[in-house]
Design a protein around this motif. Structure first.
Motif, PDB file in Angstrom:
ATOM      1  N   ASP A 290     -32.958  16.999  32.305  1.00  0.00           N
ATOM      2  CA  ASP A 290     -32.533  18.276  32.886  1.00  0.00           C
ATOM      3  C   ASP A 290     -33.463  19.422  32.496  1.00  0.00           C
ATOM      4  OD1 ASP A 290     -30.639  19.770  34.459  1.00  0.00           O
ATOM      5  OD2 ASP A 290     -29.927  20.672  32.585  1.00  0.00           O
ATOM      6  N   ALA A 291     -34.512  19.107  31.718  1.00  0.00           N
ATOM      7  CA  ALA A 291     -35.366  20.170  31.173  1.00  0.00           C
ATOM      8  C   ALA A 291     -36.573  20.450  32.056  1.00  0.00           C
ATOM      9  CB  ALA A 291     -35.833  19.789  29.763  1.00  0.00           C
ATOM     10  N   ARG A 292     -36.464  20.253  33.355  1.00  0.00           N
ATOM     11  CA  ARG A 292     -37.578  20.543  34.255  1.00  0.00           C
ATOM     12  C   ARG A 292     -37.757  22.052  34.407  1.00  0.00           C
ATOM     13  NH1 ARG A 292     -35.744  17.418  39.462  1.00  0.00           N
ATOM     14  NH2 ARG A 292     -33.771  18.265  38.739  1.00  0.00           N
ATOM     15  N   PRO A 293     -38.991  22.489  34.677  1.00  0.00           N
ATOM     16  CA  PRO A 293     -39.195  23.927  34.888  1.00  0.00           C
ATOM     17  C   PRO A 293     -38.383  24.438  36.069  1.00  0.00           C
ATOM     18  CG  PRO A 293     -41.294  22.787  34.617  1.00  0.00           C
ATOM     19  CD  PRO A 293     -40.251  21.729  34.753  1.00  0.00           C
ATOM     20  N   ARG A 294     -37.782  25.593  35.900  1.00  0.00           N
ATOM     21  CA  ARG A 294     -37.018  26.233  36.976  1.00  0.00           C
ATOM     22  C   ARG A 294     -37.519  27.654  37.154  1.00  0.00           C
ATOM     23  NH1 ARG A 294     -30.759  24.256  36.620  1.00  0.00           N
ATOM     24  NH2 ARG A 294     -31.157  22.090  36.067  1.00  0.00           N
ATOM     25  N   ARG A 295     -37.613  28.047  38.380  1.00  0.00           N
ATOM     26  CA  ARG A 295     -38.149  29.384  38.654  1.00  0.00           C
ATOM     27  C   ARG A 295     -37.139  30.430  38.217  1.00  0.00           C
ATOM     28  NH1 ARG A 295     -42.297  31.722  41.053  1.00  0.00           N
ATOM     29  NH2 ARG A 295     -42.035  33.645  42.226  1.00  0.00           N
ATOM     30  N   GLY A 296     -37.571  31.292  37.297  1.00  0.00           N
ATOM     31  CA  GLY A 296     -36.676  32.315  36.784  1.00  0.00           C
ATOM     32  C   GLY A 296     -37.296  33.686  36.740  1.00  0.00           C
ATOM     33  N   THR A 297     -38.352  33.906  37.524  1.00  0.00           N
ATOM     34  CA  THR A 297     -39.032  35.196  37.497  1.00  0.00           C
ATOM     35  C   THR A 297     -38.231  36.255  38.243  1.00  0.00           C
ATOM     36  OG1 THR A 297     -40.271  34.604  39.469  1.00  0.00           O
ATOM     37  CG2 THR A 297     -41.301  34.145  37.357  1.00  0.00           C
ATOM     38  N   LEU A 298     -38.301  37.459  37.742  1.00  0.00           N
ATOM     39  CA  LEU A 298     -37.777  38.624  38.453  1.00  0.00           C
ATOM     40  C   LEU A 298     -38.919  39.298  39.202  1.00  0.00           C
ATOM     41  CD1 LEU A 298     -35.462  40.210  35.742  1.00  0.00           C
ATOM     42  CD2 LEU A 298     -34.731  39.062  37.828  1.00  0.00           C
ATOM     43  N   PRO A 299     -38.620  40.011  40.261  1.00  0.00           N
ATOM     44  CA  PRO A 299     -39.704  40.748  40.933  1.00  0.00           C
ATOM     45  C   PRO A 299     -40.370  41.700  39.950  1.00  0.00           C
ATOM     46  CG  PRO A 299     -37.707  40.762  42.274  1.00  0.00           C
ATOM     47  CD  PRO A 299     -37.314  40.204  40.945  1.00  0.00           C
ATOM     48  N   PRO A 300     -41.709  41.746  39.919  1.00  0.00           N
ATOM     49  CA  PRO A 300     -42.376  42.649  38.980  1.00  0.00           C
ATOM     50  C   PRO A 300     -42.122  44.100  39.361  1.00  0.00           C
ATOM     51  CG  PRO A 300     -43.947  41.730  40.528  1.00  0.00           C
ATOM     52  CD  PRO A 300     -42.649  41.028  40.777  1.00  0.00           C
ATOM     53  N   PRO A 301     -42.145  45.006  38.390  1.00  0.00           N
ATOM     54  CA  PRO A 301     -41.941  46.421  38.716  1.00  0.00           C
ATOM     55  C   PRO A 301     -43.059  46.931  39.621  1.00  0.00           C
ATOM     56  CG  PRO A 301     -42.726  46.153  36.461  1.00  0.00           C
ATOM     57  CD  PRO A 301     -42.406  44.788  36.958  1.00  0.00           C
ATOM     58  N   GLN A 302     -42.695  47.850  40.505  1.00  0.00           N
ATOM     59  CA  GLN A 302     -43.685  48.433  41.400  1.00  0.00           C
ATOM     60  C   GLN A 302     -44.592  49.367  40.608  1.00  0.00           C
ATOM     61  OE1 GLN A 302     -44.035  47.526  44.626  1.00  0.00           O
ATOM     62  NE2 GLN A 302     -42.403  46.044  44.181  1.00  0.00           N
ATOM     63  N   ALA A 303     -45.868  49.049  40.594  1.00  0.00           N
ATOM     64  CA  ALA A 303     -46.825  49.866  39.845  1.00  0.00           C
ATOM     65  C   ALA A 303     -48.068  50.046  40.691  1.00  0.00           C
ATOM     66  CB  ALA A 303     -47.180  49.205  38.512  1.00  0.00           C
ATOM     67  N   GLU A 304     -48.480  51.287  40.882  1.00  0.00           N
ATOM     68  CA  GLU A 304     -49.653  51.539  41.710  1.00  0.00           C
ATOM     69  C   GLU A 304     -50.936  51.179  40.969  1.00  0.00           C
ATOM     70  OE1 GLU A 304     -49.610  55.526  43.023  1.00  0.00           O
ATOM     71  OE2 GLU A 304     -47.719  55.346  44.135  1.00  0.00           O
ATOM     72  N   ALA A 305     -51.000  51.506  39.689  1.00  0.00           N
ATOM     73  CA  ALA A 305     -52.225  51.262  38.931  1.00  0.00           C
ATOM     74  C   ALA A 305     -52.179  49.870  38.300  1.00  0.00           C
ATOM     75  CB  ALA A 305     -52.393  52.326  37.844  1.00  0.00           C
ATOM     76  N   PRO A 306     -53.182  49.032  38.508  1.00  0.00           N
ATOM     77  CA  PRO A 306     -53.203  47.713  37.864  1.00  0.00           C
ATOM     78  C   PRO A 306     -53.475  47.846  36.374  1.00  0.00           C
ATOM     79  CG  PRO A 306     -55.244  48.084  39.050  1.00  0.00           C
ATOM     80  CD  PRO A 306     -54.346  49.239  39.374  1.00  0.00           C
ATOM     81  N   LEU A 307     -52.974  46.873  35.615  1.00  0.00           N
ATOM     82  CA  LEU A 307     -53.271  46.829  34.185  1.00  0.00           C
ATOM     83  C   LEU A 307     -54.660  46.243  33.964  1.00  0.00           C
ATOM     84  CD1 LEU A 307     -52.212  47.222  31.276  1.00  0.00           C
ATOM     85  CD2 LEU A 307     -51.321  44.880  31.408  1.00  0.00           C
ATOM     86  N   LEU A 308     -54.965  45.171  34.678  1.00  0.00           N
ATOM     87  CA  LEU A 308     -56.266  44.510  34.573  1.00  0.00           C
ATOM     88  C   LEU A 308     -56.816  44.312  35.977  1.00  0.00           C
ATOM     89  CD1 LEU A 308     -58.272  42.968  32.575  1.00  0.00           C
ATOM     90  CD2 LEU A 308     -57.145  40.896  33.388  1.00  0.00           C
ATOM     91  N   GLU A 309     -58.084  44.655  36.165  1.00  0.00           N
ATOM     92  CA  GLU A 309     -58.702  44.502  37.480  1.00  0.00           C
ATOM     93  C   GLU A 309     -60.119  43.961  37.313  1.00  0.00           C
ATOM     94  OE1 GLU A 309     -59.474  47.116  41.548  1.00  0.00           O
ATOM     95  OE2 GLU A 309     -59.038  48.126  39.652  1.00  0.00           O
ATOM     96  N   ALA A 310     -60.402  42.865  37.991  1.00  0.00           N
ATOM     97  CA  ALA A 310     -61.750  42.285  37.993  1.00  0.00           C
ATOM     98  C   ALA A 310     -62.279  42.334  39.411  1.00  0.00           C
ATOM     99  CB  ALA A 310     -61.713  40.844  37.496  1.00  0.00           C
ATOM    100  N   THR A 311     -63.525  42.792  39.541  1.00  0.00           N
ATOM    101  CA  THR A 311     -64.131  42.939  40.862  1.00  0.00           C
ATOM    102  C   THR A 311     -65.476  42.230  40.909  1.00  0.00           C
ATOM    103  OG1 THR A 311     -63.100  45.129  41.059  1.00  0.00           O
ATOM    104  CG2 THR A 311     -64.841  44.594  42.633  1.00  0.00           C
TER     105      THR A 311
END
Length: 584
Positions: A290-311
């Motif tokens: 019964d210990a299989r991975p289960r999706r438990g993510t919440l929607p991430p908060p809306q943020a205009e500025a990224p924390l990390l950005e690679a270009t």
């Protein structure tokens, strides 16, 4: 047959601790005539000096001639100790009970006779190829050495058999790879070398201890198919018996005939794989399944500025163009050096509180991407920004604060934890550097708190890494990263060494920390079940490039790239999805 102390077969066809076997069970040969098992353990107990409890406590286990038998359980349950006890490779341990191989008692066998049996009749594939292989000796020579020790072969005969084994296990260009050092091979190639070495002397029993740990799904399937083919092919007219030690339940379903479940040093259930997995009788078995991975993510908060950005980032290395079969140092005429693009034109965005998954086969550039984002490898092209500022602009005190905010859990807990430091010293090292205002009492309280969060007790503080299982060492590595309360955590295969139940605990921990602290994760993994359970967005990499990226569920439902479709098709089992479930 199993002794009366192990238990009876129920109507489902599994053997549960505390009952006795019934006729017609999976324990009997199809002819109905009982025969002695190839390997038989009865009442095996192992106790280490100073340990509060035995590592094995009256364990009973049978492996029949020519069968594929899996031993599954959590980290610390006694799986690897069982294998090492069979070969009498446990220093400082007291062994009691009976270990019989082909009717011969191994616990009373003189050490000289045991040395002749190890590798020749019973071979073992160890969990960590880089730890088991000599880093200073060519892999072909290591295989040939085993042949010479047990078969009295000439050097030329041993070298030829080593070449044949490398080819038999699927190594491309075995004449060239014969002269390669272990670090020059990929993870899948090293595992194939370990299999070749184990088969060098045509053993009757192969013990495979986590043979696919840390391999991506494609390579994992290749290794499983290889083991199955070699086992069925056998040697000297008989099929090879395999005792597979693993926490990977997908692997058990695909490979094994029978399975035994071990809990705290005892076998609690045994039976055919379809029966045990379809109708588990013991509560511990049901909990594992019964210990299989289960999706438990919440929607991430809306943020205009990224924390990390690679270009447009790229990483380029200078490498030798080719090597000859005559030796790893010799270059082909005119080959010289060439440029190798480990990363090319990669764009990436991670927002606060978001998990971005990165998947791909071994060599696709996943780990190189993580190192580039940390500033641990130089960029050939492009820019990485953290909190809107290029990494190169962080200097002095700002650079030190950046290191506290940008933490990493590396793939290999064996190589990243100092063997000479206690757990308390390892986890508190970052606090001493980044939080000098904390005294020893405050540091210890902080360390204890984070150790408890990852499932370790206070008695771990004074112990050294070698005293822990692979899964426990990975939890120590996670604690070391979490102790500084970072805002972004780069996780490079953080659950590859964990059994399913501990994996679930760690994933739950990471999700809970993310919700409470708004942590962002870059989750690098080859485990597609895990990445689907935890990530909001997904990058699929191949050959140093991003071939597809987007919302995780969208990619799993309708992948656009043919490579992504092939990657997803390599996973045979779906996960339970509990979307946006705060109670997970």
């Amino acid at each position: 047959m199993m002794s009366d102390t192990t238990g009876t077969m129920g109507t489902t066809g599994t053997t549960v601790a505390g009952s006795a076997p019934a006729r017609g069970s999976a324990r009997e040969p199809r002819s109905g005539v009982a025969s002695a098992p190839l390997l038989s353990l009865r009442g095996l107990s192992v106790r280490f000096e100073g340990a509060p409890a035995p590592a094995l406590a009256g364990l009973d286990l049978d492996v029949e001639e020519g069968e594929r038998h899996a031993l599954v359980g959590e980290s610390g349950s006694g799986k690897s100790v069982t294998a090492l006890a069979v070969l009498r490779l446990l220093d400082g341990a007291q062994l009691d009970g009976t270990v019989a191989f082909a009717g011969q008692s191994l616990l009373t066998l003189p050490e000289r006779a045991m040395r002749g049996l190890r590798g020749a009749d019973i071979a073992m594939i160890f969990q960590e190829p880089m730890s088991a292989l000599n880093p200073l000796q060519a892999v072909g020579r290591q295989i040939a050495e085993s042949v010479r020790l047990h078969d009295a072969a000439t050097p030329a005969q041993a070298a030829q058999r080593a070449l044949d084994l490398l080819a038999r296990t699927g190594i491309v260009d075995p004449a060239r790879r014969y002269h390669s050092l272990p670090h020059q091979l990929s993870g899948g190639e090293r595992q194939r070398v370990m299999i070749a070495m184990a088969l060098a002397c045509r053993p009757r029993l192969l013990i495979a201890d986590e043979p696919t740990t840390a391999l991506d799904m494609t390579i994992r399937n290749q290794i499983v198919d290889l083991l199955r083919a070699l086992q069925e092919e056998g040697t000297d007219g008989r099929r090879l018996a395999v005792l597979l030690i693993t926490h990977d339940l997908h692997l058990v379903r695909r490979f094994a005939d029978r399975v035994s479940v071990i809990e705290r040093g005892r076998i609690v259930e045994t039976g055919s794989v379809p029966t045990v997995f379809g109708s588990p009788q013991h509560p511990y078995t049901r909990r594992l399944l019964d210990a299989r991975p289960r999706r438990g993510t919440l929607p991430p908060p809306q943020a205009e500025a990224p924390l990390l950005e690679a270009t447009g980032i790229g990483v380029r290395y200078r490498v030798t163009a080719a090597r000859t079969a005559a030796g790893w140092r010799a270059l082909l005429p005119g080959s010289g050096m060439r440029d190798f693009d480990a990363l090319a034109d990669v764009d990436l965005l991670v927002r606060p509180g978001e998990t971005v998954g990165v998947v791909g086969e071994s060599g696709s550039g996943k780990s190189t991407l993580g190192m580039a984002l940390l500033g641990l490898v130089p960029l050939h092209a492009g820019t990485v920004r953290f909190a809107g500022k290029p990494l190169g602009d962080y200097r002095g005190a700002d650079a030190r604060r950046l290191r506290a905010q940008l933490q990493v859990v590396f793939q290999d807990p064996y190589g990243t934890l100092s063997p000479r430091m206690t757990v308390e010293s390892i986890v508190s090292e970052g606090l001493r550097l980044h939080c000098p205002q904390l005294d020893a009492v405050a540091r210890r309280a902080k360390v204890l708190s984070v150790l408890q969060e990852v499932g370790l007790e206070a008695d771990a503080l004074a112990r050294y890494p070698h005293a822990f299982s692979g899964g426990q060492r990975q939890r120590i590595a996670i604690a070391r990263a979490l102790v500084l309360d970072p805002s972004l955590l780069i996780l490079d295969e953080p659950t590859s060494a964990l059994d399913v139940s501990v994996q679930k605990q760690v994933l739950e921990l990471l999700l809970d920390l993310q919700r409470r602290r708004q942590l962002a994760y870059l989750f690098i993994t080859h485990d597609l079940d895990v990445v689907r359970a935890v990530s909001h967005r997904l990058l699929v990499m191949r050959g140093g490039r991003v071939v597809e990226q987007g919302e995780t569920e969208e990619i799993f439902r309708a992948p656009r790239s043919s490579y992504t479709r092939a990657l997803l098709s390599s996973v045979g089992a779906a996960i339970d999805v509990v979307a946006d479930n705060p109670a997970y």
